[in-house]
Structures are given as structure tokens and as C-alpha cells.
Enzyme design. Structure first.
Site, short mmCIF file in Angstrom:
data_model
loop_
_atom_site.label_atom_id
_atom_site.label_comp_id
_atom_site.label_asym_id
_atom_site.label_seq_id
_atom_site.Cartn_x
_atom_site.Cartn_y
_atom_site.Cartn_z
CB SER A 124 -11.61 17.50 5.81
OG SER A 124 -11.29 17.35 4.45
CB THR A 147 7.54 0.71 0.23
OG1 THR A 147 6.51 1.61 -0.17
CG2 THR A 147 6.88 -0.62 0.58
CE LYS A 193 -0.99 2.49 2.77
NZ LYS A 193 -0.58 3.80 3.41
#
Lengths: 408, 408
Positions: free
Chosen positions: A408, A192, A181
Site C-alpha cells: 500500500s 540469500t 539486500k
């Protein structure tokens, strides 16, 4: 939208004998979202890991390194929605509590659990919800659950990332399956964001650790989205040894090299998927630097180009404003660089030589390459025999939008 | 829109005795746009310069450094619309031809002309149009032309940048006036895009050169918009000596220090104006790193924060996603950094300490600081007595828009 990632589905990811995966919705990220993954490994599995070099490394990274150093591994536990990074002493306690809870359920030692977290930084881990989610993940454990696992570890990723390969090794057919991911805060330094590769090959611990590092250097350590090295990067290579072949104990053996080449191919595919799904990416860019004095200077130049916001926005616009690439080469930090010896290619088009634009270069040729979604920038330094390649993406409105709106 | 730059008008920029400025529309950039500036200097003017460290430095930079090393300076010539960088041998010939043309018109030697260019890279300089524009610029020469000069050197700048100061020095009133341009490709390394400061103070050449470097290190070398070090950066400090006071020959003298402090204030104001007018900027960010072992490590940390696209987009969104700042501190490259000793302040608000969020920190306090257009990030390393400050701006949709559309 991701750049040229073939649509992944469950049948693309082959089970690896010795590995089971279970998923749960623990409510860490938001409700009705898979956010907790448990992987269990058969008894004789060897595990090797490579972790972020960020000094603010996350609590789970600290704990995973510690556990890996002192014990065999029985399970991996991954949550999204919270990175448990920048959380100080309490973060370590939280991670310890989750390892203990999983160990209790599995009947193993806490140090046989490797924890991983990804998500927002400097927020306390919702440890109670995570622990409450564990039983559901264990009920779900099964070998053919890799696709759901790839979905579970996503954050700002648009698509799940995984790949499988099978090869013949010492007379046995072995499987290699990996998931990863990552989409933003991607400039791995030794690893990573999160990458997990498992195989049923039989290989001893020392050889596996060596292979993990070699593989990382040729795959995850060659990508960048935004130059931001994460606090939580980890790459884990697992070998269950369930396949019926002679154990690999020699890095000079044909079997070691064959396995390493295949694992590297799997890892490079995953790493490139991360870039192709880089935040806001519309293009996949390969920056290849050739004929340098050593690999480090080639990487320096490649990263200067791959990190320049001016170059990345020009790629987004398909604008062959290639002088910006010369400027980045010039500030990459090679003090004795002779710019008159450099050749710059865009695809097959020679753009610059002798310190300036190549006489035969025509803007329409550059434009044609820029219009493509896969672009190779090749810089020939003509001062040695070393090379390096970095994979990156362009920089679009959506990068700003994604990162301005992240919480948000 | 530029962040809090007071509107500049002609009366804000005081003439400097000994300096005249002339403007022309040479059609280099586009028609009906001032794009050529000539400054002439009285006979005994001393000139000091600091130039880009980019290895792909522009032809005019090469020539200006050469001329400055071997001769007194009679005139400066600046064009916008074309950087004459990445143009190889022909670029040097073009610059040579323009210096020769201006020298012919002024009756001086070509090596008494300092050339400067700014604009697109790797395009041939339209040398004929530039030369044809010179007579009009000379007709226009006058001492009170600084405002038009500031307008002329703009590229993607939204507003012209200039400032004047007057001080008493050794019994005489002397004037310091400076102008600068720059908005993108801004991460000066020894100088800025283009900054010109003139004074009528009397100071010898060695002292002036020393002052130029000191001033650049405290002003233009402390700013970054996008981390891209330009091919054309130059900062020039001119002292005409027209004022009636004893010459400054000693760097320990009160007069040297007073003049240097004032020139530094002028340069810092100009440098900050460049950031305030940074491409797409909506906020002005000061990154201050204190209590480091040495200035270099403080700068490393400050630039890691100031260059992170993740942090810059969070500032744009007024989102106190401050874990991203911890991540940047962690990957800044200080190997033995103890993150548990670090304090992170946003304005006056203590955000993080002991490796994690400060117990008293409340998100609404961070939010209140984030909502402002001027934000100070302060990082206390607690491992020494050194400090460094870097000024930067946020990263908005408009940055992408401006740079995707730059040449269209």
C-alpha cells in the site's frame, strides 16, 4: 530500526579493478527511486552463483542459472520493485527481452547477461520501462559506484548493506567488496535474497564455484528473519583476475583458504546486516547449538528456536520467558533427544539443565541478558561434536505493520 | 477478538451421565480466578488419550500416559496458570504428590488420577496451593458443571470453548460433550493443548483408543496458530458406558462409524474454536490442499502456507498479496513439484495457474474474498488423489502484544 549496523557511506566500499557499476531510475518501483543496476565485468572475470531452492523460483533465477552454465559473464542486471516470480512463461519472455536489450547495448551475447529481480511476486515485470532505463545506467557506469548500487537494490531494507576488505594474496594486494539486500522473506536455502561479492583475485572457475557454495553455507545460509524462503534468492561471487598474482587452482593452497576466509567474513557481515535490518527488528539474536550428533540436527534445533513466533516476541519484549525455548527444542524433530542432557545458556547465564531450570539460575540474570540488543542463545545437546549457528532477529509490532502495509 | 464463535452459555453443554465436574480457585494463576478442575468418572468408564510429541513434554503428560497405561481412570485433575513443563525431576514429584492427594480424598489409587497442567513453562508448580484447593473442587462436583469447567481451563483464551451433541445409537440416546482450551503455542502434533470429550456411549477400550487417534487426526491435528507445538498437549476421550445400548466392539459397525463421525464433528468444532480464538486472530483461514500424491505432502504444503508470517500478516491486512502463497508452496519441500500444474484458489476465485497469475484473475475479486472474516485457500497440486486441510488464523499486532506481555 536496524540493530547496530554502522552507517555506511561511499568511502567504505572500495572499487574492485575490473568491475563498473551504473544506476538508473527506471520507474519500476516508483518514480524518483533508483531501481535499476547494471554491473559490467572485465573480460576474464570468473563468476559463480548459488540460487534459491524454492520450486516457484523466479524467471530471472531460471535464466541466470541457464546463462551461467553455458557462457562467460559480461554483465549483471538487477531491478527492484518487481520480482518477476510466479509469472509463468511470460515472465521468462520478459527476462529474455531485458537480457537481449542490455546485450545489444553492450555488444555482447544475451547469454553473457545475468538478470536479477526483487520485489512483489506474481505481478508482470514492467519490461518496457526497464529496457528504457538501461541507457541511463550505462552512462553512469563507473568503478566507485558500489554505495549507490547498494542503495539501488534495497526493497523494505532501511539501510544499504555493503562491506570491503583488502588482503595480501600471493604477493599482490587484492580487494573484496560485497553488497546485499534483504529484510523480509528471508530464510535462504543455498543463498540469500540478493548478495553480490566481487574481487580482483585471480582464481579458476572450478575453485570459485566451490568457494561460492562454501561461503554461502557459512553466511547467507545461516540467517532467517521470518522462515520464508524467497523465490528470488541469489548469491553471486565474481573474480575479475585483474590483480597481479599467480592464479589460485588448488583448494588446499594457503591462498585459497585465505581468500575463502576473507570472502566468508565479508559474506557473514552482509548476512548479519540483513538480519540486523530484518523487518521490524529491534534485537540481533545468535542461536548456537553445540555438541549435536551432526550439523543437520544442530541446524534443526537452531531454526526451531529462530522461527518460533513465541520466542521472537519474548525477545522483542525483553521477557526471559525461556521455557518457550525448551518447548521449541522439544519439537525440533529429534526423536531420540534426551532432554535431561541439554544445557541452555542465555549469554553466559546457565538457564536450564537436567530437564528443568538450573538451580543457580536467577530471573534477574536472565533479564539482564534479555535487555541487551545483541543476545546469544546457546544450546548444548551433549550427544556429539557437531555445531551450527543461525542468526535471526526478534518479532515486533513493526514486522506486522511492514508486512500488512507492504503493497500500500 | 475471536472470529465467529457463537457465545457459549451453560445450557449449551449437556451433562453426560457418569461424569461430574468440580471447580475451585486454588490461587495458582492469580487470586479470584478459577484455576482448578476435577472431573470424576463412573466406575466402568473407558478413557483414551492422545498426547504431545514434544520431547520436552510436561511432567503431567509423562504421568498421565503412565497412569493411563496401567489402570482404569477414576478422575481427571486440571490446573491452569502453570504448565509444570521443563521442570525436571522435581516436576514429576510435584505431579505425583497432587495425584496422591486427590486419590486420598476420593478413596482411589493415585494411578487412577490423570493430571493435566497448562500455563507458563519452566516455573515450579505451586503444589501446596493446588492440593489445598482440591477439597473445594470436590464439594463443587456436579454433572451440569461443564460450562464452568470450560472457563476454568482457559489461559490466554478470550472465550470458553465447548460443544454438545446427542445421537441415537443402537436404540439409545447418547450425549457427547467436549471442552477445550488453547490460543497460543498451538500446532498440535497428535493432540491439542487440552481437549476433553465425554460420552455415555458404551464402547470397549480398544475401540475407544482407536477412535481417539482417528478423531485427533481429523480435528486437533489439523490446526495451527503459531507453529509452536506445546509441551502439554493432551486430548482425552471418555466413554462412561451409562447409556443403555449394546457395547460397540467392532470398528466396522454402523454404531462405531456413527459415534466416531459425531465425536469427530465435536472435536473439529472445538479445534476450530481454538483457532477462531487464536492469539490476536481476526480471521479464520482454511487451507485445503488437493490432488497431492499422499496426505503428507498435502500437509507439508498446507502447513507451509499456514505458518508463513508473510501470508498471515497479509490476511490480517486483507491484502491479496497472493504471490506470497506461491512462494510458500515453492519452499514447502516437495522436490519434484511442477509449479506449472498448480492451481491456487482464494474462495472460488482462480488466482494462479501455469506457474503464474491466471489470465482471468482480477485483483478486485481477490480483494473481495480477502475482506471476509472466513477465507478458504485451496491449492490443487494435480499430481495425485490425496488431500489435507489445515485451519489457522491471521497474524496481527495483537499476537505480538499478547506474547510480548504474556507474563507481565
Amino acid at each position: 530500526m536496524p540493530v547496530n549496523i554502522p552507517t555506511l557511506s561511499a568511502e567504505h566500499l572500495l572499487p574492485v579493478p575490473g568491475v563498473s557499476l551504473g544506476i538508473a531510475e527506471a520507474g519500476i518501483k516508483k518514480s524518483n527511486r533508483k531501481d535499476l543496476l547494471v554491473m559490467t565485468l572485465s573480460k576474464d572475470t570468473h563468476v559463480a552463483g548459488v540460487f534459491t531452492q524454492n520450486r516457484f523460483c523466479a524467471a530471472p533465477v531460471v535464466v541466470a542459472k541457464e546463462h551461467l552454465a553455458k557462457s562467460s559473464v559480461h554483465a549483471l542486471m538487477v531491478n527492484t520493485g518487481n520480482a518477476n516470480a510466479g509469472t509463468g512463461e511470460i515472465g521468462l519472455q520478459h527476462t529474455g527481452a531485458t537480457c537481449m536489450a542490455l546485450a545489444d547495448l553492450l555488444g555482447c551475447e544475451p547469454c553473457q547477461v545475468l538478470p536479477f529481480s526483487t520485489g512483489v511476486i506474481m505481478e508482470p515485470l514492467p519490461v518496457d520501462r526497464l529496457i528504457k532505463g538501461l541507457p541511463a545506467a550505462l552512462v553512469d557506469l563507473k568503478p566507485d559506484n558500489w554505495f549507490a548500487a547498494a542503495q539501488t537494490i534495497m526493497t523494505t531494507d532501511i539501510v544499504p548493506k555493503g562491506v570491503s576488505r583488502q588482503i595480501e594474496l600471493n604477493g599482490a594486494t587484492i580487494t573484496i567488496t560485497g553488497i546485499a539486500k534483504g529484510s523480509g522473506m528471508i530464510r535462504p536455502n543455498m543463498a540469500t535474497m540478493l548478495g553480490f561479492i566481487a574481487t580482483d583475485a585471480k582464481i579458476n572457475q572450478a575453485m570459485l564455484q566451490r568457494m561460492a557454495r562454501n561461503v554461502a553455507d557459512q553466511s547467507f545460509n545461516c540467517i532467517t528473519v521470518d522462515g520464508d524462503t524467497s523465490t528470488n534468492d541469489a548469491f553471486v561471487l565474481m573474480a575479475t583476475g585483474c590483480a597481479d598474482h599467480a592464479e589460485i587452482c588448488d583448494q588446499e593452497s594457503v591462498a585459497f583458504k585465505h581468500l575463502q576466509a576473507t570472502v566468508t567474513a565479508v559474506a557473514a557481515t552482509l548476512a548479519q546486516m540483513i538480519v540486523r535490518d530484518g523487518e521490524g527488528a529491534t534485537k540481533f539474536i545468535t542461536v548456537q547449538v553445540d555438541d549435536g550428533q551432526h550439523v543437520n540436527e544442530c541446524k534443526q534445533v537452531a531454526y526451531a528456536v529462530a522461527h518460533s513466533p513465541l520466542i521472537k516476541t519474548a525477545f522483542f519484549a525483553s521477557d526471559p520467558n525461556l521455557g518457550r525455548i525448551l518447548a521449541a527444542i522439544g519439537y525440533a524433530g529429534i526423536d531420540d533427544l534426551d532432554v535431561n542432557r541439554i544445557q541452555l545458556y542465555l549469554g553466559d547465564v546457565l538457564v536450564a539443565e537436567n530437564g528443568g531450570r538450573a538451580p543457580a539460575y536467577r530471573e534477574e540474570d536472565g533479564q539482564q541478558v534479555m535487555n541487551q540488543s545483541e543476545i546469544v542463545v546457546r544450546i548444548v545437546l551433549n550427544r556429539g561434536a557437531a555445531s551450527a549457528t543461525v542468526w535471526t532477529c526478534d518479532f515486533s509490532y513493526d514486522y506486522v505493520k511492514i508486512n500488512a502495509d507492504y503493497r500500500s
